[in-house]
Design a protein around this motif. Structure first.
Motif, short mmCIF file in Angstrom:
data_model
loop_
_atom_site.label_atom_id
_atom_site.label_comp_id
_atom_site.label_asym_id
_atom_site.label_seq_id
_atom_site.Cartn_x
_atom_site.Cartn_y
_atom_site.Cartn_z
N GLY A 204 0.59 -1.37 -0.12
CA GLY A 204 -0.19 -0.07 -0.18
C GLY A 204 0.42 1.00 0.32
O GLY A 204 0.51 1.98 -0.71
N GLY A 205 1.93 0.70 0.00
CA GLY A 205 2.85 2.24 0.15
C GLY A 205 3.47 2.83 -0.97
O GLY A 205 4.12 3.81 -1.29
N ALA B 269 0.50 9.02 4.70
CA ALA B 269 0.95 7.48 5.80
C ALA B 269 1.83 6.63 4.81
O ALA B 269 0.86 6.01 4.73
CB ALA B 269 0.12 7.47 7.00
N LEU B 270 3.03 5.96 5.22
CA LEU B 270 3.49 5.34 5.05
C LEU B 270 4.29 3.54 5.83
O LEU B 270 4.67 4.23 6.60
CB LEU B 270 5.14 5.32 3.87
CG LEU B 270 4.50 6.27 2.44
CD1 LEU B 270 5.84 6.26 1.97
CD2 LEU B 270 3.65 5.84 1.78
N LEU B 271 3.39 2.97 5.68
CA LEU B 271 4.02 1.44 7.37
C LEU B 271 4.60 0.60 6.79
O LEU B 271 3.64 0.44 5.93
CB LEU B 271 2.64 1.70 7.46
CG LEU B 271 1.52 3.06 8.29
CD1 LEU B 271 0.60 2.37 9.28
CD2 LEU B 271 1.81 3.50 8.71
N ALA B 272 5.95 1.03 6.96
CA ALA B 272 6.16 -0.42 6.17
C ALA B 272 6.44 -0.44 4.60
O ALA B 272 6.82 -1.53 4.19
CB ALA B 272 6.20 -1.68 6.64
N GLY B 273 6.44 0.91 3.95
CA GLY B 273 6.06 1.17 2.71
C GLY B 273 7.72 0.68 2.17
O GLY B 273 9.32 1.83 2.63
N SER B 274 8.11 0.43 0.73
CA SER B 274 9.34 0.21 0.45
C SER B 274 9.61 1.49 -0.87
O SER B 274 8.00 2.32 -0.97
CB SER B 274 9.08 -0.68 -0.68
OG SER B 274 10.62 -0.78 -1.10
N ALA B 275 10.98 1.88 -0.45
CA ALA B 275 10.88 3.17 -1.11
C ALA B 275 12.14 2.81 -2.66
O ALA B 275 12.91 3.77 -3.23
CB ALA B 275 11.60 4.30 -0.37
N HIS C 175 7.67 -2.43 -10.70
CA HIS C 175 7.07 -0.86 -10.15
C HIS C 175 8.57 -0.28 -9.51
O HIS C 175 9.15 -0.74 -8.46
CB HIS C 175 6.25 -0.95 -9.02
CG HIS C 175 5.70 0.28 -8.81
ND1 HIS C 175 5.27 1.22 -9.58
CD2 HIS C 175 6.25 0.81 -7.68
CE1 HIS C 175 5.24 2.57 -8.66
NE2 HIS C 175 5.47 2.26 -7.65
N ASP C 176 9.11 0.67 -9.88
CA ASP C 176 10.06 1.91 -8.80
C ASP C 176 8.94 2.87 -8.69
O ASP C 176 8.68 4.01 -9.14
CB ASP C 176 11.02 2.67 -10.08
CG ASP C 176 12.10 3.69 -9.13
OD1 ASP C 176 11.38 3.45 -8.06
OD2 ASP C 176 12.96 4.06 -9.95
N PRO C 177 9.05 2.95 -7.25
CA PRO C 177 8.26 3.98 -6.17
C PRO C 177 8.79 5.78 -6.15
O PRO C 177 8.09 6.53 -5.99
CB PRO C 177 7.99 3.61 -5.40
CG PRO C 177 9.38 2.58 -4.57
CD PRO C 177 9.60 2.66 -6.17
N PRO D 45 13.16 -4.37 4.46
CA PRO D 45 14.43 -3.99 5.33
C PRO D 45 14.61 -2.25 6.33
O PRO D 45 14.41 -1.40 4.85
CB PRO D 45 15.34 -3.92 4.72
CG PRO D 45 15.09 -5.21 4.07
CD PRO D 45 13.37 -4.89 3.49
N PRO D 46 14.94 -1.70 6.53
CA PRO D 46 14.23 -0.47 7.41
C PRO D 46 15.61 0.20 6.88
O PRO D 46 14.80 1.89 6.49
CB PRO D 46 13.91 -0.63 9.33
CG PRO D 46 14.73 -1.83 9.45
CD PRO D 46 14.47 -2.76 8.25
N ALA D 47 16.69 -0.26 7.43
CA ALA D 47 17.46 1.04 6.58
C ALA D 47 17.27 1.12 5.30
O ALA D 47 17.39 2.53 5.07
CB ALA D 47 18.93 0.54 7.33
N ALA D 48 17.87 0.85 4.76
CA ALA D 48 17.67 0.25 3.24
C ALA D 48 16.59 1.64 2.63
O ALA D 48 16.64 2.35 1.73
CB ALA D 48 18.20 -0.45 2.52
N ASN D 49 15.24 1.15 2.86
CA ASN D 49 14.60 2.01 2.25
C ASN D 49 14.16 3.55 2.96
O ASN D 49 14.08 4.05 2.58
CB ASN D 49 12.95 0.94 3.05
CG ASN D 49 12.72 -0.56 1.52
OD1 ASN D 49 12.81 -0.04 0.89
ND2 ASN D 49 13.21 -1.53 2.12
#
Length: 536
Positions: free
Chosen positions: A319-320, A337-343, A443-445, A468-472
């Motif tokens: 959903g992010g 709001a992005l919850l555990a969303g990938s960047a 997809h590229d966000p 993974p939190p740090a990289a995203n």
């Protein structure tokens, strides 16, 4: 329990699940300090090298599939030998519905029909689109009920206990085990509400359309007079109901209740092909899902109890990806709001994900490397549109290795090993060839994130193995620095997993074993930020 995931399981696990989701700050604080932090500003965080472990789908025989069940030979309905007397047989007779929790794969709905035959008990099962499959070895001993289903992928066994109108127990297929729970048809609210707090808010059943597809959902409204601020809740991947039910955890039902208590309305709905919604999940691309969210926003904009100037989007996991797309198309979105969303792009995310999931499952390093190589064949086949033959050969070799590693008893439960290989490979690769999966991988966000012009919150789980939190967080910080976003906050919740539960390892296998509730720090961070954004 340590296990190796199938290709299909890895795909499901990668699935930005809701599936389907913080110890140091993601932007500038040092990791591992054991506290919940949030950072604000626009300076990009220094990127941690989390991409060194390229990713892979894993291999192990998957549980029941429609292909599996459609090809099973007919069998005779078995009789039970009840020790509990005719009264118990009568009590258990009828239709029972529920779910089995498959580690790494999620929730599998199924139903059984039990009936008295010649003073015994007979039965059939409905599962994954197959209706009336005959059960074998159906045995009732006191309050204990056991039954089996024969399949080319191995015998599937259920062993449960009838207690207080619920049949609970464990199912087993080869090395895969998980809990199951059944309730009598029509009695679902009796146990579905067991872990549901009473939030005391109002709820409205709604339907809305995106083109030819009608979606069924629910608006949760705070007590008191409106108009209220509101959010659209956008779930992660997988065919999920409006509550995002994962085991006994109903993520979006829980979140909607907390938000209503904070004075914020919300809208959530069943995915296409689930519950009361039209459509079919594997045919639904990210672009299709964005259209569904736009239709949901329009419903809220015209609702008499909603303030059309204070509508935001909350996207969890996949959903992010979708929330920024919709926010950039609409002029009525006030915040995201992005919850555990990938960047990071979908294929890059998958390469990050798989080794982390496999490591916490205890997979040996050589097997991780093997599965990474297999995953790369699949990703390249999707990205280039060719090479599926090599991917199929790789999958077949992996399943054959697994077959050879099985115990004699497990192999004897498989009636035809060549059919087992054919079906296992097909059920692993079929979802990866879908329109949906291609839209995810390609997809590229980042362009959507750069284009945002509204306040943004991003929360990650410290132990999240799916995003993974740090990289995203670092990739998100870079996108924000190149954007016109007026304000933002990035936070990591200590000890939380992809679903923002207080976790031990972060493994997807753990989701249904943990308390079915959000970590308090997550709710506090989210609620405080939303309250600040929605002040009238």
């Amino acid at each position: 329990m340590k296990r190796t995931l199938t290709v299909a399981a890895a795909a499901a696990a990668l699935m930005l699940l809701a599936g389907t989701s913080a110890a140091c700050s993601a932007a500038t604080d040092a990791p591992g300090e054991g506290s919940t932090t949030a950072t604000t500003g626009s300076a990009p965080a220094e990127r941690e090298d989390e991409t060194a472990d390229a990713a892979v789908p894993a291999t192990t025989s998957a549980p029941v599939s429609s292909t599996t069940l459609a090809t099973q030979p007919p069998s005779t309905t078995a009789l039970a030998e009840p020790d509990g007397g005719d009264g118990l047989v009568t009590e258990i007779e009828g239709r029972w519905e529920g779910t089995a929790d498959v580690p790494g794969l999620g929730t599998l709905p199924f139903a059984i029909d039990l009936h008295v035959v010649d003073d015994g008990l007979g039965g059939t099962i409905d599962v994954q689109g197959n209706i009336g499959l005959p059960l074998s070895e159906l045995v009732l001993e006191g309050t204990r009920l056991r039954f089996e289903l024969k399949s080319p992928l191995g015998l599937i066994k259920w062993d449960g206990e009838l207690r207080d109108g619920v049949i609970e127990g464990e199912f087993t297929q080869l090395s895969n085990t998980g809990p199951f729970r059944l309730h009598r048809h029509g009695a679902e609210p009796d146990f579905a509400a067991e872990s549901d707090p009473d939030y005391g808010h109002r709820s409205e059943e709604v339907t809305f359309a995106n083109g030819a597809f009608v979606l069924a959902g629910e608006v949760a409204l705070p007590d008191g007079d409106g108009p209220h601020p509101a959010v659209v809740l956008i779930n992660g991947s997988g065919d999920l109901d409006r509550d995002v039910t994962i085991g006994q955890f109903r993520l979006f039902a829980d979140l909607a209740g907390h938000l209503a208590q904070a004075g914020i309305a919300s809208l959530r709905w069943d995915d296409r092909g689930v519950g009361g919604s039209d459509g079919y999940g594997p045919h639904t691309t990210l672009e299709d899902r964005a259209g569904d969210v736009e239709a949901a926003v329009e419903l809220l904009r015209t609702h008499p109890d909603i303030d059309a100037d204070r509508i935001g989007l909350i996207g969890h996991s996949e959903g992010g990806f979708i929330a920024p797309i919709v926010a950039n198309r609409s002029h009525s979105i006030a915040f995201v709001a992005l919850l555990a969303g990938s960047a990071v792009p979908g294929d890059e995310l998958l390469r990050m994900q798989l080794p982390r999931i496999l490591r916490v499952a205890g997979t040996p390093p050589d097997e991780i490397a093997r599965q990474q190589a297999h995953q790369e064949l699949i990703l390249q086949a999707i990205l280039r549109g060719e090479g599926w033959g090599e991917a199929e050969m790789s999958a077949r070799e992996a399943v054959r290795r697994e077959l050879e590693a099985m115990s004699e008893e497990q192999r004897e439960s498989i009636p035809d090993e060549e059919a087992f290989l054919d079906i296992s490979v097909e059920q692993q690769l079929s979802p990866l060839r879908s329109r949906y999966f291609r839209s995810l991988v390609t997809h590229d966000p980042r362009p959507d994130l750069v284009e945002l012009e509204v306040p943004v919150l991003a929360l990650f789980g410290e132990l999240d193995t799916q995003v993974p939190p740090a990289a995203n967080a670092a990739a998100l910080s870079e996108a924000i620095a190149a954007s016109a976003i007026p304000s933002y906050a990035i936070g990591t919740v200590t000890g939380a997993n992809h679903l923002f539960q207080a976790a031990v390892t972060g493994s997807p296998d753990e989701y249904t074993e943990l308390a079915p509730e959000f970590a308090p720090e997550f709710l506090q961070l989210l609620t405080d930020w939303l309250t600040a954004q929605t002040k009238a």
